[in-house]
Design an enzyme around this catalytic site. Structure first.
Site, PDB file in Angstrom:
ATOM      1  NE  ARG A  72      -4.025  -2.284   1.762  1.00 40.04           N
ATOM      2  CZ  ARG A  72      -4.779  -2.050   1.313  1.00 40.04           C
ATOM      3  NH1 ARG A  72      -5.150  -0.953   0.459  1.00 40.04           N
ATOM      4  NH2 ARG A  72      -6.280  -3.276   1.609  1.00 40.04           N
ATOM      5  CG  ASP A 127     -13.524  -3.037  -1.085  1.00 42.56           C
ATOM      6  OD1 ASP A 127     -12.497  -2.259  -0.508  1.00 42.56           O
ATOM      7  OD2 ASP A 127     -13.225  -4.371  -0.500  1.00 42.56           O
ATOM      8  CG  ASP A 129     -14.529   0.531  -4.091  1.00 46.35           C
ATOM      9  OD1 ASP A 129     -14.154   0.492  -2.709  1.00 46.35           O
ATOM     10  OD2 ASP A 129     -13.680  -0.112  -4.555  1.00 46.35           O
ATOM     11  NE  ARG A 162     -25.169 -20.915  19.277  1.00 45.76           N
ATOM     12  CZ  ARG A 162     -23.833 -21.780  19.800  1.00 45.76           C
ATOM     13  NH1 ARG A 162     -23.168 -22.519  18.439  1.00 45.76           N
ATOM     14  NH2 ARG A 162     -23.562 -23.085  21.032  1.00 45.76           N
ATOM     15  N   GLY A 170     -15.763  -5.026   2.286  1.00 47.48           N
ATOM     16  CA  GLY A 170     -15.645  -4.131   1.386  1.00 47.48           C
ATOM     17  C   GLY A 170     -15.045  -2.764   1.452  1.00 47.48           C
ATOM     18  NE  ARG A 171     -10.788   0.710   1.402  1.00 47.62           N
ATOM     19  CZ  ARG A 171      -9.012   0.008   2.165  1.00 47.62           C
ATOM     20  NH1 ARG A 171      -9.256   0.491   3.643  1.00 47.62           N
ATOM     21  NH2 ARG A 171      -7.827  -0.741   1.995  1.00 47.62           N
ATOM     22  NE  ARG A 266     -20.935 -19.078  20.902  1.00 51.62           N
ATOM     23  CZ  ARG A 266     -22.325 -19.240  21.455  1.00 51.62           C
ATOM     24  NH1 ARG A 266     -22.530 -18.280  21.889  1.00 51.62           N
ATOM     25  NH2 ARG A 266     -21.886 -19.982  22.888  1.00 51.62           N
ATOM     26  CG  HIS A 272      -6.818 -10.630   4.915  1.00 55.20           C
ATOM     27  ND1 HIS A 272      -7.547  -9.770   5.931  1.00 55.20           N
ATOM     28  CD2 HIS A 272      -6.342  -9.466   4.386  1.00 55.20           C
ATOM     29  CE1 HIS A 272      -6.847  -8.784   6.176  1.00 55.20           C
ATOM     30  NE2 HIS A 272      -6.778  -8.687   4.962  1.00 55.20           N
ATOM     31  CB  VAL A 273     -11.044 -16.162   4.589  1.00 53.31           C
ATOM     32  CG1 VAL A 273     -11.552 -17.287   3.365  1.00 53.31           C
ATOM     33  CG2 VAL A 273     -10.455 -16.840   5.679  1.00 53.31           C
ATOM     34  NE  ARG A 275      -6.631  -8.647   0.279  1.00 54.32           N
ATOM     35  CZ  ARG A 275      -6.671  -7.441   1.307  1.00 54.32           C
ATOM     36  NH1 ARG A 275      -7.608  -6.899   1.861  1.00 54.32           N
ATOM     37  NH2 ARG A 275      -5.258  -8.117   1.554  1.00 54.32           N
TER      38      ARG A 275
END
Ligand code: F6P
Length: 342
Positions: A72, A127, A129, A162, A170-171, A266, A272-273, A275
């Protein structure tokens, strides 16, 4: 020509398919030399390169991540960063630079274009976006991974009566939550574009259970916010592009649901899975088409553009159209999803 290529920002499945397409057509058909820069813009600032050829891209199509590495790093945050990038491109005799990334990476490509450097953008992000392109590669794979997880959570939720809360990335856009929530049959979907009232969320769940349901699935985008509250973040730190690290809103939602409804709840944070791993067929084909269009644009000297999916076609759009405003979820799609809430 010597064509540079880099991958910047968050990684995602499909990046290697773009690299493979750029190299295959660039070298085999156009006879160009393809120069990979390591670790996004950092590799250009530090002149860290690797020559790419058909041999180095063999087997890449189904492989997740990026063989070039990414970061980044933001040259604009480095003293004379843009000039240093331009100097490297001149020293390496780069005639065209293909930048594969999201709004941050492509924002730097736009700055370079305005400074006179030959840049072309390829849109990338889970994302989805980015404006000016209907979909970004990485998104379809992330939605499929999230949907598979939601399908699995249905059986354990039902077995234990449950409420399962699933947080997805997705930021500041809710596309992954929207698509995976709809595909996974979620009973509530919370996205940044629609600040939520936790009492209404609980009423929806209680109404559902009154009508015979013994479990519920709530999908929460990491950037979702309560109407009156602020965003829950993992830490106050910002990255080089000023983004705060998100994650954890679902824990707040879980506590509120359990406290207000008494239903055992729960949390699963997919993080990050979403990604990782191999790209779906859709993303492999989209990434390949975008990569071929990008090397075509480079070959033709058509700079300052981003290659984009528009309808079923691949087009070239001005880079500024891509990075001006983020693309967020609209009322129309949300209203369709809301039919199935509760
Ligand atoms: O932009 C892609 C993305 O996965 C976002 O959905 C998420 O908020 C962010 O990157 C995470 O960034 P990092 O991998 O640097 O923690």
């Amino acid at each position: 020509m010597r064509v540079g290529v880099l991958t910047g920002g968050g990684d995602c499945p499909g990046l290697n398919a773009v690299i493979r397409a750029v190299v295959r057509k660039g070298e085999e058909i156009y006879g160009h030399t393809i120069v990979g820069f390591r670790h996004g813009w950092r590799g250009v600032l530090e002149d860290e390169t690797v020559e790419l050829d058909r041999g180095s891209t063999r087997g890449l199509l189904p492989r997740g991540g990026t063989i070039l590495g990414t970061s980044r790093t933001n040259p604009s945050k480095v003293e004379n960063g843009i000039e240093k990038v331009r100097e490297t491109l001149q020293e390496e005799r780069i005639d065209a630079l293909i930048a594969i990334g999201g709004d941050d990476t492509l924002g730097v490509a736009l700055q370079l274009t305005r400074a006179g450097s030959p840049a072309i953008g390829v849109p990338k992000t889970i994302d989805n976006d980015l404006s000016a392109t209907d979909f970004t590669f990485g998104f379809n794979t992330a939605v499929q991974v999230a949907t598979d997880a939601i399908d699995r959570l249905h059986t354990t939720a039902e077995s234990h009566d449950r409420v399962m809360i699933v947080e997805v990335m997705g930021r500041h856009a809710g596309w992954i939550a929207m698509y995976a929530g709809m595909a996974g049959g979620a009973d509530v979907i919370l996205i940044p574009e629609k600040p939520f009232d936790i009492d209404e969320v609980c009423e929806t769940i209680e109404r559902r259970h009154k009508h015979g349901a013994s479990f519920s699935i709530v999908v929460v985008a990491e950037g979702a916010v309560p109407k009156e509250g602020s965003m829950v973040t993992q830490s106050g730190e910002l990255d080089a592009f000023g983004h705060v690290r998100l994650g954890g809103i679902s824990n707040e939602v879980q506590r509120a649901i359990e406290d207000r409804t008494g239903f055992e709840s729960r949390v699963t944070i997919l993080g990050h899975v979403l990604r990782g791993g191999t790209p779906t067929a859709f993303d492999r084909v989209l990434a390949t088409r975008l990569g071929v269009e990008a090397i075509d644009a480079a070959h033709e000297g058509d700079f300052g553009k981003m290659v984009a999916l528009r309808g079923a076609g691949i087009e070239r759009v001005p880079l500024e159209d891509a990075v001006s405003e983020p693309k967020t979820v609209g009322e129309d799609l949300y209203d369709v999803a809301a039919v199935f809430f509760g």
